[in-house]
Every structure is written in structure tokens, then in C-alpha cells.
Design an enzyme around this catalytic site. Structure first.
Site, PDB file in Angstrom:
ATOM      1  N   ASP A  45       0.811  -1.216   0.000  1.00  0.00           N
ATOM      2  CA  ASP A  45       0.000   0.000   0.000  1.00  0.00           C
ATOM      3  C   ASP A  45       0.849   1.272   0.000  1.00  0.00           C
ATOM      4  O   ASP A  45       0.338   2.376   0.123  1.00  0.00           O
ATOM      5  CB  ASP A  45      -0.992   0.009   1.160  1.00  0.00           C
ATOM      6  CG  ASP A  45      -0.298  -0.047   2.521  1.00  0.00           C
ATOM      7  OD1 ASP A  45       0.957  -0.055   2.555  1.00  0.00           O
ATOM      8  OD2 ASP A  45      -1.004  -0.083   3.540  1.00  0.00           O
ATOM      9  N   GLU A  51       2.826  -4.449   5.520  1.00  0.00           N
ATOM     10  CA  GLU A  51       1.595  -4.895   6.171  1.00  0.00           C
ATOM     11  C   GLU A  51       1.404  -6.401   5.982  1.00  0.00           C
ATOM     12  O   GLU A  51       2.075  -7.024   5.159  1.00  0.00           O
ATOM     13  CB  GLU A  51       0.381  -4.142   5.618  1.00  0.00           C
ATOM     14  CG  GLU A  51       0.084  -4.395   4.149  1.00  0.00           C
ATOM     15  CD  GLU A  51       0.838  -3.466   3.200  1.00  0.00           C
ATOM     16  OE1 GLU A  51       0.479  -3.430   2.010  1.00  0.00           O
ATOM     17  OE2 GLU A  51       1.792  -2.797   3.642  1.00  0.00           O
ATOM     18  N   ASP A 271      26.909  18.429 -21.431  1.00  0.00           N
ATOM     19  CA  ASP A 271      26.835  17.374 -22.442  1.00  0.00           C
ATOM     20  C   ASP A 271      27.170  15.996 -21.889  1.00  0.00           C
ATOM     21  O   ASP A 271      26.745  14.982 -22.446  1.00  0.00           O
ATOM     22  CB  ASP A 271      27.780  17.695 -23.611  1.00  0.00           C
ATOM     23  CG  ASP A 271      27.282  18.854 -24.447  1.00  0.00           C
ATOM     24  OD1 ASP A 271      26.080  19.161 -24.369  1.00  0.00           O
ATOM     25  OD2 ASP A 271      28.088  19.468 -25.175  1.00  0.00           O
ATOM     26  N   GLU A 274      23.425  14.019 -17.007  1.00  0.00           N
ATOM     27  CA  GLU A 274      22.110  14.583 -16.704  1.00  0.00           C
ATOM     28  C   GLU A 274      21.718  14.110 -15.307  1.00  0.00           C
ATOM     29  O   GLU A 274      21.805  12.915 -14.999  1.00  0.00           O
ATOM     30  CB  GLU A 274      21.067  14.125 -17.724  1.00  0.00           C
ATOM     31  CG  GLU A 274      19.738  14.832 -17.585  1.00  0.00           C
ATOM     32  CD  GLU A 274      19.811  16.297 -17.953  1.00  0.00           C
ATOM     33  OE1 GLU A 274      19.363  17.133 -17.140  1.00  0.00           O
ATOM     34  OE2 GLU A 274      20.315  16.626 -19.049  1.00  0.00           O
ATOM     35  N   GLU A 332      16.442  17.594 -22.423  1.00  0.00           N
ATOM     36  CA  GLU A 332      15.851  18.529 -21.470  1.00  0.00           C
ATOM     37  C   GLU A 332      14.506  17.966 -21.007  1.00  0.00           C
ATOM     38  O   GLU A 332      14.028  16.960 -21.535  1.00  0.00           O
ATOM     39  CB  GLU A 332      15.661  19.911 -22.110  1.00  0.00           C
ATOM     40  CG  GLU A 332      16.963  20.580 -22.533  1.00  0.00           C
ATOM     41  CD  GLU A 332      17.910  20.834 -21.371  1.00  0.00           C
ATOM     42  OE1 GLU A 332      17.424  21.237 -20.285  1.00  0.00           O
ATOM     43  OE2 GLU A 332      19.126  20.626 -21.521  1.00  0.00           O
ATOM     44  N   HIS A 391      21.562  20.593 -30.540  1.00  0.00           N
ATOM     45  CA  HIS A 391      20.999  20.375 -29.208  1.00  0.00           C
ATOM     46  C   HIS A 391      19.747  21.216 -28.981  1.00  0.00           C
ATOM     47  O   HIS A 391      19.693  22.382 -29.385  1.00  0.00           O
ATOM     48  CB  HIS A 391      22.031  20.725 -28.135  1.00  0.00           C
ATOM     49  CG  HIS A 391      23.216  19.809 -28.120  1.00  0.00           C
ATOM     50  ND1 HIS A 391      24.307  20.004 -27.301  1.00  0.00           N
ATOM     51  CD2 HIS A 391      23.485  18.684 -28.837  1.00  0.00           C
ATOM     52  CE1 HIS A 391      25.192  19.045 -27.503  1.00  0.00           C
ATOM     53  NE2 HIS A 391      24.712  18.233 -28.428  1.00  0.00           N
ATOM     54  N   ASP A 393      18.838  22.554 -26.266  1.00  0.00           N
ATOM     55  CA  ASP A 393      19.071  23.704 -25.381  1.00  0.00           C
ATOM     56  C   ASP A 393      19.584  24.929 -26.138  1.00  0.00           C
ATOM     57  O   ASP A 393      19.783  25.990 -25.537  1.00  0.00           O
ATOM     58  CB  ASP A 393      20.020  23.335 -24.231  1.00  0.00           C
ATOM     59  CG  ASP A 393      21.466  23.104 -24.652  1.00  0.00           C
ATOM     60  OD1 ASP A 393      21.738  23.050 -25.872  1.00  0.00           O
ATOM     61  OD2 ASP A 393      22.330  22.973 -23.763  1.00  0.00           O
ATOM     62  N   CYS A 567      25.638  25.082 -21.714  1.00  0.00           N
ATOM     63  CA  CYS A 567      26.480  23.965 -22.185  1.00  0.00           C
ATOM     64  C   CYS A 567      27.645  23.700 -21.232  1.00  0.00           C
ATOM     65  O   CYS A 567      28.088  22.560 -21.085  1.00  0.00           O
ATOM     66  CB  CYS A 567      27.039  24.263 -23.570  1.00  0.00           C
ATOM     67  SG  CYS A 567      25.805  24.675 -24.810  1.00  0.00           S
TER      68      CYS A 567
END
Length: 585
Positions: A45, A51, A271, A274, A332, A391, A393, A567
Site C-alpha cells: 500500500d 503490512e 553534455d 544529466e 531537457e 541540441h 538547449d 552547455c
């Protein structure tokens, strides 16, 4: 006639068969009283407590009312003596290692011992043997030892039956994240086996099962609070690192500098890695995803980040060629959104790819498959192959609106730049000079008039704007955004000899976001009345949102090498408060 045994604790009765005349029994047989209660229990749960015999422990469902236990991949490294992640070995070095695992309790109640031919066995399917590990606490009172009993080569474990009412505690770890060949679900069974006679194989007469789901790896968007900022020290970025340090201090988070010895001249921190995290009801910790690019920073994540309560995972292709699109500037994640009637409470992952009708570069399949398999941040593929580096970004980012559960999406915009420059030209500032104060650029005098009169550059940026608009439409649809949620950040691009786009001046959308503090690439735009009109314009967009812009000079150390502030940095952020298992993928 039945006769109870006269032996103490002997759970059997003797049945005698008599003839008509009574006397001694013609035949007799023993019947064992083998009533045994067996329950394999987990935190089905999801409240952090194991439990007793939850009726839904053998299934797994999503949502706020869902049921089913959760397992963490034990991908951190608790002990100095370990040479790799904890899930790579079959040992428990310390109690902190156990805290990363999920508890599983085998509860039994019955006679003091099982009759001959009976035994209890804990086991897993062959298909789960590389995905789960189970440890057993041996000698719980004297000299505790944790024995590896299931996983890898061990498919079953004969459980010692202790008689009476007993609870045997096991600790379960995940060995693999969900992937294209693994849904994330694993099952553990316990069976009571019976042999009908000597020499005849045992068969199960009772089985109990539990199901775990391995917790997904979750990315953290710009809207979450920053914890640590990572940046590389290289021979020509001392002033850049100094400016980042000042910004980090203002934002109230921590900064970690990767030394030249460790980065081996590789400055592109964004680069290489992440940051994300994993979470279960009993525990959660950050996990770094290592990209397959393997530049000078290839050992950084393992040697400098992997450690106690900081996990590590990577995906590398066996046969595919690794391209620039496999770097994580091309990975991203949006803030939480609702699109097309569906909620994405943890946001959606964004990855750059090639135009649908072209055979261009794409992020390698093993990484895409890994991201999709996590299920809770359904990826969106964008078109980024039109860029030299390629990229996402480079043309999109997200900023929070402090004090509100809202955000704005920022997009690079040549149209906005030309519009601003034409406005300034009309105001009589056509001879305002760009790149003023920077001696390393082309020595030719660049003014607003020259930029606006360069027809080739105008055509190149019309093409770039169309590429960005293609992505704009995808993002509006897939993230459920309207134009009021989008802010256009002036940018200009040039097309290289391969027909790919590179930023003409430092690309301001490629910024670092630290809560209300933004580290924006200093654009070296036209100077009008002692102010850069590009800086002034972007500040006028951010100020009403409660965001503060710090313009960071990255032109020599990053821009001229086809990158910017984002970057060259990376941010570890706090995890979502939202429980991922409440989602409905």
C-alpha cells in the site's frame, strides 16, 4: 479408532483399523497435522510499512489508489571498499546499503517442524534473475550477516522453517532500470513443496507471490530548486568560473568545480551528464545519467559523483555511431504540464532529432529506449538536426515564475531580433555597434544597419525561424501551451559550409536557471546610450516575472567553441514532491 501421539510436540495422530473381534489393530497409519499459514509480505500500500497479507500484493497498479510494492535500483556506492555500484555485487557492506533496499517479510505459523518431504522455497523466474537481488538476515541476534539468496545465478532458496509463529526478514534490491526489454515489474514467489513418496519429485501445494515495480529514473526541470552547480575549470575560463561562482552564491546553492586533471580539457559539463533521481516510499536519492559521448569527462560521474546515496546509470550503444545529438545538451525536460486532456505531473522529456523526412542524426536508440521505458515523463522528439551542434538547449528553455506554480517557455527567435533591430534603426540607432569591448571577434565594424542590410543573413535566419517554428508548434501541442506561455528571446544564426546553423552572437536562451536568478550569455549586442539593447530587452521580459538576469561573458571560452553558459554548466536539483506512482502513464 484414533489415538493421539504420546510424544510432546508431535503433531500427528495414529489411525488404527480393527477387525470385528477387536484386539490388536489390523493396520494403522499416522496422519500429520500440517496446517501451516504462509504469507509473503511487502509494502503493497506504499506507506513505508510492510503490512500483513495485503490481498493486492500480487499485482501492481498506477494512480493515487494504486497498489503494489516499489523497488529501487541499488545504484549508489555506500562503501569505500566497493569498486562499483552496490547492485554490481552480492554483498552488504553496511546498514546504509540495506536502507536502499525494500523489506520483504515471510510470515509463517504452524507446527514446530514440517513433516518429512515438505519444505518452503523462495524463488524468482529466470527472466527476473538479472533484475532483482534478495538478501536474508542470518543470525539476527548474534553476529548479523546478510546472505545473498536470490538473483543472478541464484533462482531459488530453501527457507529454513522455524516453527510456531515466525517472521523472516528479507531485503530486496533492484539491479536494472526499466528498458525496452524490461517493463520494470518483477515477481517473487514462495511455495510449500510436498513429496508424495521417497524418490518422487516435490510439487507445490501452496504458493504466495508479491510484485515489485522498479522505480523509474526521473529528470528534474528548471522549475525545481537548485542544490549543486557543476562547472569545469579549463585553461581559458577562469573569469567564467568566477562569474558562475558569484551567481551561485547569490542563488544560495553550492558549486562544485571539476579540476583540469579530471576533465582533461573537456569543458562541456552539460553534455556529459544529466541529473535525476529515484524514489520509493521508504527512500529516495539522486542518480546521475552518464551520456555515451565519452569525452574528457567520461570518468567524472563515476569517480566524482557516484557515492553514498548518489547513484549512477549509463546507456551506451553497441553498434550505433555516437553523434553530437547523444550529448545531454540535447536532453531537457519540461515542467509539469497538461496536454490533450492528459496530465504529465512530472513534465515531459525533450530530445532533439532529425527532420522526419530526412535521414539525419538522431539520439542513439539505447538512450531513447531507456528514457521511454521510464514511462512517467513521456518523451517528445523535436527537430534539432538543423543546428551544427544539434541540441535542444540551443533554442528552448524554461523558467519558473517565483511564488507561483507557473512557468514560461523561452525560445530563440531571429524574428524577435530583427524586429528589435528595425525598431532601433527607426529610432535613429542604426550605427549602434555590436561586439563592442570584445577584441577577439572579427575586426570589421558590425552595426545594426549592416546586420539588417545583409540579405544572405536575412535569408539564413528566415530558414532558422522556420525550423524553430516547427518545434514551437510541436511544443504547443505536446505540452499544452498557448502563445501567452512563450517568450521570444532575440537570436541570430549563420549557416556553416555543411548547411547547419550556429549562433551569430552568444545565444541568450542557452542560460542557467537557478530559481529566480538567471545566468544569461552576454550577447555583446548593439550599445545604445551605454546599454546593450539585447540585454535591456531580455531584462524587460524577465523582470515582470520576478526573475533577475546576470549576463555572463562566455564569448571566448564557450561561444567561440559553439556553446554557451548552459552547455558549460550543470545543475543538480531537488526532487519533485509529487509521488511518481500516483501518475497514470
Amino acid at each position: 479408532m484414533t489415538q493421539p501421539s504420546t510424544e510432546a510436540n508431535d503433531n500427528k495422530v495414529t489411525v488404527g483399523y480393527y477387525g470385528e473381534n477387536g484386539g490388536h489393530p489390523i493396520d494403522q497409519a499416522g496422519i500429520f497435522l500440517t496446517g501451516v499459514a504462509i504469507s509473503l509480505d511487502v509494502d503493497a500500500d506504499r506507506d513505508g510499512v510492510v503490512e500483513k497479507n495485503n490481498p493486492r500484493k500480487g499485482t501492481w497498479t498506477w494512480g493515487p489508489d494504486g497498489q503494489g510494492a516499489i523497488l529501487l535500483v541499488n545504484c549508489d556506492k555506500e562503501s569505500f571498499f566497493s569498486i562499483a555500484e552496490d547492485c554490481q555485487d552480492e554483498k552488504v557492506y553496511c546498514k546504509e546499503d540495506l536502507e536502499d533496499m525494500s523489506r520483504m517479510v515471510l510470515r509463517t505459523r504452524g507446527p514446530d517442524r514440517l513433516p518429512p518431504g515438505y519444505e518452503m522455497v523462495l524463488y524468482i523466474p529466470m527472466s527476473d534473475s538479472d533484475k532483482i537481488g534478495v538478501f536474508y538476515l542470518q543470525n539476527p541476534f548474534f553476529g548479523q550477516r546478510y546472505i545473498h539468496v536470490l538473483g543472478r545465478r541464484k533462482l531459488y532458496h530453501v527457507v529454513k522453517y522455524t516453527g510456531g509463529s515466525a517472521e523472516l526478514e528479507f531485503f530486496v534490491e533492484g539491479l536494472r532500470f526499466p528498458d525496452d526489454s524490461f517493463s520494470g515489474l518483477v515477481t517473487v514467489h514462495v511455495s510449500l513443496l510436498e513429496a508424495l513418496a521417497e524418490g518422487i519429485p516435490q510439487t507445490p501445494i501452496f504458493t504466495d507471490s508479491v510484485v515489485f515495480r522498479v522505480a523509474p529514473w526521473i529528470m528534474t526541470p528548471n522549475t525545481l530548486p537548485p542544490v549543486n552547480v557543476f562547472v569545469c575549470s579549463v585553461k581559458d575560463n577562469h573569469l567564467f568560473v568566477k562569474e558562475i561562482k558569484s551567481l551561485v552564491s547569490k542563488a544560495g546553492c553550492q558549486m562544485k568545480v571539476c579540476s583540469r586533471y579530471m576533465n582533461r580539457g573537456d569543458r562541456w559539463m552539460q553534455d556529459e551528464i544529466e541529473f535525476g533521481y529515484i524514489h520509493a516510499p521508504h527512500k529516495g536519492f539522486p542518480v546521475v545519467l552518464d551520456s555515451p559521448r565519452n569525452g574528457g569527462l567520461q570518468d567524472f560521474a563515476v569517480k566524482e559523483i557516484l557515492g553514498p546515496d548518489f547513484g549512477y546509470v549509463t546507456r551506451e550503444p553497441l553498434f550505433e555511431e555516437v553523434t553530437s545529438l547523444d550529448s545531454f545538451g540535447n536532453l531537457e525536460v519540461s515542467p509539469p504540464v497538461t496536454a490533450n486532456g492528459k496530465e504529465y505531473p512530472l513534465g515531459r522529456i525533450l530530445i532533439g532529432s532529425s527532420f522526419p523526412t530526412s535521414a539525419g542524426r538522431r539520439m542513439t536508440k539505447v538512450v531513447r529506449d531507456f528514457l521511454c521505458a521510464q514511462q512517467v515523463q513521456s518523451p517528445v522528439e523535436l527537430y534539432s538536426d538543423w543546428l551544427t551542434v544539434g541540441h535542444v538547449d540551443e533554442f528552448v528553455t524554461f523558467v519558473p515564475i517565483p511564488g507561483k506554480k507557473q512557468f514560461r517557455m523561452l525560445m530563440a527567435s531571429p524574428s524577435a531580433c530583427y524586429q528589435l533591430f528595425r525598431q532601433k534603426q527607426k529610432e535613429g540607432h542604426g550605427e549602434a555597434i555590436m561586439f563592442k569591448g570584445y577584441t577577439g571577434t572579427d575586426t570589421k565594424r558590425v552595426t545594426i544597419n549592416k546586420v539588417l542590410s545583409n540579405e544572405i543573413m536575412v535569408q539564413e535566419n528566415q530558414y532558422v525561424q522556420r525550423c524553430i517554428d516547427w518545434n514551437r508548434d510541436i511544443l504547443k501541442k505536446e505540452l499544452g501551451l498557448q502563445e501567452k506561455h512563450i517568450l521570444d528571446i532575440p537570436a541570430l544564426f549563420r549557416i556553416d559550409k555543411q548547411g547547419k546553423a550556429i549562433a551569430y552572437f552568444p545565444n541568450m536562451v542557452n542560460m542557467i536557471v537557478l530559481a529566480r536568478d538567471l545566468g544569461v550569455p552576454k550577447p555583446y549586442g548593439p550599445i545604445i546610450e551605454a546599454e546593450c539593447c539585447l540585454e535591456e530587452y531580455v531584462t524587460s521580459l524577465m523582470d515582470p516575472l520576478g526573475l533577475m538576469c546576470t549576463f555572463i561573458d562566455d564569448i571566448s571560452s564557450y561561444h567561440n567553441q559553439l556553446g554557451e553558459v548552459h552547455c558549460g554548466t550543470n545543475v543538480q536539483r531537488k526532487a519533485f514532491a509529487y509521488k511518481w506512482w500516483h501518475a497514470l502513464p
